[in-house]
Design an enzyme around this catalytic site. Sequence first.
Site, mmCIF file in Angstrom:
data_model
loop_
_atom_site.group_PDB
_atom_site.id
_atom_site.type_symbol
_atom_site.label_atom_id
_atom_site.label_comp_id
_atom_site.label_asym_id
_atom_site.label_seq_id
_atom_site.Cartn_x
_atom_site.Cartn_y
_atom_site.Cartn_z
ATOM 1 N N CYS A 113 19.196 11.117 -17.020
ATOM 2 C CA CYS A 113 17.838 11.661 -17.138
ATOM 3 C C CYS A 113 17.804 13.151 -17.468
ATOM 4 O O CYS A 113 16.749 13.686 -17.803
ATOM 5 C CB CYS A 113 17.054 11.403 -15.852
ATOM 6 N N HIS A 255 11.073 15.724 -15.984
ATOM 7 C CA HIS A 255 11.447 14.312 -16.044
ATOM 8 C C HIS A 255 10.516 13.466 -15.186
ATOM 9 O O HIS A 255 10.284 13.759 -14.016
ATOM 10 C CB HIS A 255 12.893 14.140 -15.577
ATOM 11 N N ASN A 285 9.628 5.465 -15.654
ATOM 12 C CA ASN A 285 10.766 6.356 -15.857
ATOM 13 C C ASN A 285 11.524 5.876 -17.086
ATOM 14 O O ASN A 285 12.200 4.845 -17.054
ATOM 15 C CB ASN A 285 11.668 6.318 -14.610
#
Length: 346
Positions: A113, A255, A285
């Site tokens: 990520c 993020h 996500n």
Amino acid sequence: MVTPAAVVCGIGGHVPERVVTNDELSSMLDTSDEWIRTRTGIRTRHVVEPGGSTGDLAVRASEAALRSCGRRAVDAVVLATSTPDRPCPATAPEVASRLGLNAAVAFDVAAVCAGFVYALATTSSMITSGIVDSALVVGADTFSTILAPTDRTTRAIFGDGAGALVLRKGQREERGVLGEFDLGSDGTGVDLITVPAGGSRQRSTGSAPDETETYFTMQGKPVFVEAVKRMSGSVTAVAARQGWGVADVDQFAVHQANARILAAMAENLGVPVERFARNIERVGNTVAASIPLALRDAVDGGSLSAGDRVVLSGFGGGLAWGSVGLVWPDLTPAESEENRAEGIPR
């Protein structure tokens, strides 16, 4: 001699057509819409159909990014992903070929990520050192392909998608210049976010892995603590290097891991949570695609405008984290042709 700068000049994104709602997950797993929403902030996520791949999404997002700035070609394609089309070779060369960029520099960056910020740092260095004059920086992942079918936690959180920025060589006084970076890692947390099997460590044993080891796993509570701490510290460091106070930052493109993480970061930094770009409700996500998709949606929604001071920040497996600051340029995002045709909302 004046050192050139890497300037953001295009943006695009793509998500798969298929939408999976919380209610659909609830019909297959021991969970509910309320349980998912209250713990993550997520209502829907997009997932690839059988046969779809990370490379497919990366191509669509790249086409949109190139179209947004009227370009047909760039010198390099740098793809941040942890779900490549194949373990070997890298996915970026095929993406470049499908874009008609057969002679381009092309390689993958694996930092989960945090991958998109790492890819930006790598590509910025290539431009400022004169290796290339322009590049596509792409974040793309299809985590739906590595989640355990019965794991209600990971299946609720993750979605598939891709986002891309086009970078070009420019001057340091321009808007859109990638400014100060902050990057870091802590390998003692390697087992907090991982797919245990499939790598050389497991394969060298000569034993077949247990099926559960072939899927993605994450230890939620320690990851939450580390994500808030590492991204808050990294954002603060970048703002200071840019000569800004944290309060001077107009937009934080962080993020999109969990709505609670965004809220905790806002509290840590002492800024309104409204300054955090947020699309997690709709896409979940999306790992390396998270930051560029959040940027695209913030521009499209009017919360991010030319001249705004922006800090991008990511945190993921490794553990790895990174941030970068810039003054946002005047960009008009482009949807992928498929998303436009299907009328998929941003």
